[in-house]
Write a protein that holds these residues in place. Structure first.
Motif, PDB file in Angstrom:
ATOM      1  N   ASP A 231       0.822  -1.208   0.000  1.00  0.00           N
ATOM      2  CA  ASP A 231       0.000   0.000   0.000  1.00  0.00           C
ATOM      3  C   ASP A 231       0.859   1.262   0.000  1.00  0.00           C
ATOM      4  O   ASP A 231       0.510   2.260  -0.638  1.00  0.00           O
ATOM      5  N   ALA A 232       1.988   1.228   0.732  1.00  0.00           N
ATOM      6  CA  ALA A 232       2.874   2.397   0.777  1.00  0.00           C
ATOM      7  C   ALA A 232       3.495   2.674  -0.589  1.00  0.00           C
ATOM      8  O   ALA A 232       3.544   3.828  -1.041  1.00  0.00           O
ATOM      9  N   ILE A 233       3.957   1.628  -1.247  1.00  0.00           N
ATOM     10  CA  ILE A 233       4.559   1.801  -2.572  1.00  0.00           C
ATOM     11  C   ILE A 233       3.506   2.248  -3.577  1.00  0.00           C
ATOM     12  O   ILE A 233       3.779   3.083  -4.458  1.00  0.00           O
ATOM     13  N   ASP A 234       2.299   1.720  -3.450  1.00  0.00           N
ATOM     14  CA  ASP A 234       1.230   2.125  -4.363  1.00  0.00           C
ATOM     15  C   ASP A 234       0.881   3.597  -4.176  1.00  0.00           C
ATOM     16  O   ASP A 234       0.680   4.326  -5.156  1.00  0.00           O
ATOM     17  N   ALA A 235       0.810   4.061  -2.921  1.00  0.00           N
ATOM     18  CA  ALA A 235       0.533   5.478  -2.655  1.00  0.00           C
ATOM     19  C   ALA A 235       1.678   6.360  -3.158  1.00  0.00           C
ATOM     20  O   ALA A 235       1.443   7.444  -3.700  1.00  0.00           O
ATOM     21  N   TRP A 236       2.906   5.894  -2.979  1.00  0.00           N
ATOM     22  CA  TRP A 236       4.080   6.614  -3.479  1.00  0.00           C
ATOM     23  C   TRP A 236       3.996   6.750  -5.002  1.00  0.00           C
ATOM     24  O   TRP A 236       4.192   7.837  -5.558  1.00  0.00           O
ATOM     25  N   ARG A 237       3.711   5.645  -5.671  1.00  0.00           N
ATOM     26  CA  ARG A 237       3.620   5.656  -7.135  1.00  0.00           C
ATOM     27  C   ARG A 237       2.491   6.566  -7.606  1.00  0.00           C
ATOM     28  O   ARG A 237       2.647   7.314  -8.577  1.00  0.00           O
ATOM     29  N   SER A 238       1.373   6.522  -6.901  1.00  0.00           N
ATOM     30  CA  SER A 238       0.243   7.366  -7.269  1.00  0.00           C
ATOM     31  C   SER A 238       0.593   8.841  -7.143  1.00  0.00           C
ATOM     32  O   SER A 238       0.216   9.658  -7.996  1.00  0.00           O
ATOM     33  N   TYR A 239       1.334   9.180  -6.088  1.00  0.00           N
ATOM     34  CA  TYR A 239       1.724  10.583  -5.897  1.00  0.00           C
ATOM     35  C   TYR A 239       2.639  11.049  -7.022  1.00  0.00           C
ATOM     36  O   TYR A 239       2.463  12.148  -7.567  1.00  0.00           O
ATOM     37  N   THR A 240       3.634  10.257  -7.374  1.00  0.00           N
ATOM     38  CA  THR A 240       4.564  10.664  -8.428  1.00  0.00           C
ATOM     39  C   THR A 240       3.873  10.765  -9.782  1.00  0.00           C
ATOM     40  O   THR A 240       4.292  11.553 -10.634  1.00  0.00           O
ATOM     41  N   GLN A 241       2.804   9.988 -10.004  1.00  0.00           N
ATOM     42  CA  GLN A 241       2.055  10.099 -11.256  1.00  0.00           C
ATOM     43  C   GLN A 241       1.217  11.362 -11.293  1.00  0.00           C
ATOM     44  O   GLN A 241       1.080  12.007 -12.334  1.00  0.00           O
ATOM     45  N   ARG A 242       0.644  11.738 -10.144  1.00  0.00           N
ATOM     46  CA  ARG A 242      -0.175  12.949 -10.085  1.00  0.00           C
ATOM     47  C   ARG A 242       0.668  14.207 -10.098  1.00  0.00           C
ATOM     48  O   ARG A 242       0.255  15.251 -10.602  1.00  0.00           O
ATOM     49  N   PHE A 243       1.874  14.125  -9.515  1.00  0.00           N
ATOM     50  CA  PHE A 243       2.762  15.290  -9.446  1.00  0.00           C
ATOM     51  C   PHE A 243       4.128  14.907  -9.996  1.00  0.00           C
ATOM     52  O   PHE A 243       5.057  14.617  -9.242  1.00  0.00           O
TER      53      PHE A 243
END
Length: 342
Positions: A231-243
């Motif tokens: 979940d942490a890596i998924d949230a990290w990846r999601s953040y870098t895609q949005r920003f």
């Protein structure tokens, strides 16, 4: 040697933390104030000169003293490393606000929790609901833990392994401090001789972003390892895609955003969203501690997935941070053992 220095510093800091407003941190503030007054002429190159003097010179002085003490006695050099880490590293420089707010929420006294949050971050928290109090406390606490503990450990460990002693700890903390302090000074009336030019602020913010680039990602990875990794890596990846890296919102705050995104996934809590309004007070003492300055714009401006923030999440954050500390200490112990055997 690095492992023992960190261990001793943490133990001493827990037993006898530095008082707020101590003369050591006052000296750091005076140094940052003198460099900006003496070298800030408003041009970009002047800003970088002022930053170099404010940050690199203390780090080099720390290194020189370390080398001189090493020539005299290894024990003296070790004591110097412990002393530097004691000043730059530690939870007790900010944790009292976290503990007081958590206790107030446990007692159902939300008004006291709002007042404490306002005192801590100099923000208007008068209308915050309970869940938003918890969210902001989590965000501020995690970033403070990174800047006071994990970021310091990262730079100290790397430069100490290269024989540069505790210089990395000084460079990291001074870089973080001057970026905040000079931003604060920019809000003061220039007629009072306290203003910091945009060039000086830009140099400090750019340098801080570069210095914190790797430590922020190491801290995020540590949270993922000791928390919910997927979940942490998924949230990290999601953040870098949005920003993405070239997005305007991902300049100085991108490092903080990655840490908060990883934290959100690691403990399954919703973070990010509307920021708090800063209440600027020119008379406020601007401390070396990360909690002693005006609120900064958070790294996440959109909410992450996760559960509504609850008081129970504060205990989860404490566990996450301490498990990360244990992880760091194990890695340092293995590194120290490898150097001894090698």
């Amino acid at each position: 040697m690095s492992f023992l220095a960190v261990l001793f510093a943490l133990i001493i800091e827990q037993a006898r933390p530095l008082a707020r407003g101590n003369w050591i941190h006052a000296g750091f503030r005076a140094w940052a104030r003198w460099t900006s007054r003496s070298m800030d002429a408003g041009q970009p190159h002047h800003g970088w000169i002022a930053w170099t003097v404010a940050v690199i010179v203390p780090a080099l002085a720390t290194l020189l003293i370390h080398w001189l003490l090493w020539r005299v006695s290894i024990l003296l050099a070790f004591a110097w490393s412990v002393a530097i880490l004691y000043v730059t590293l530690g939870f007790r420089q900010f944790s009292h606000y976290f503990t007081d707010i958590r206790d107030a929420l446990d007692d159902g006294d939300e008004d006291a929790a709002r007042e404490l949050l306002a005192q801590w971050r100099h923000v208007d928290a008068s209308e915050l609901p309970r869940s938003e109090i918890v969210r902001h406390v989590i965000e501020y606490s995690v970033l403070a833990a990174h800047r006071h503990v994990f970021g310091v450990l990262a730079w100290f460990s790397v430069l100490a392994a290269l024989g540069l002693g505790p210089a990395g700890a000084v460079m990291y903390r001074m870089s973080e401090f001057v970026a905040r302090y000079w931003m604060y000074k920019s809000k003061l009336p220039t007629a009072a001789g306290e203003g910091a030019s945009p060039a000086l602020q830009q140099a400090a913010n750019s340098a801080w972003g570069m210095i914190d680039f790797v430590p922020a990602r190491v801290t995020s990875l540590g949270f993922a390892v000791v928390g919910s990794f997927e979940d942490a890596i998924d949230a990290w990846r999601s953040y870098t895609q949005r920003f993405p890296a070239n997005a305007p919102a991902a300049s100085e705050n991108r490092n903080d955003g990655i840490i908060l995104a990883a934290t959100s996934g690691a403990v399954n809590v919703r973070l990010g969203g509307e920021t708090l309004k800063t209440v600027f007070s020119p008379g406020t003492s601007q401390g070396f501690q990360a909690g002693g300055l005006d609120a900064e714009e958070p790294g996440i401006t959109e909410s992450t997935p996760g559960r509504e923030p609850e008081v129970a999440h504060l205990r989860s954050i404490v566990g996450l941070v301490w498990r990360s500390v244990v992880l760091w200490m194990v890695l340092l112990a293995l590194l120290t053992l490898a150097r001894l055997l090698g």
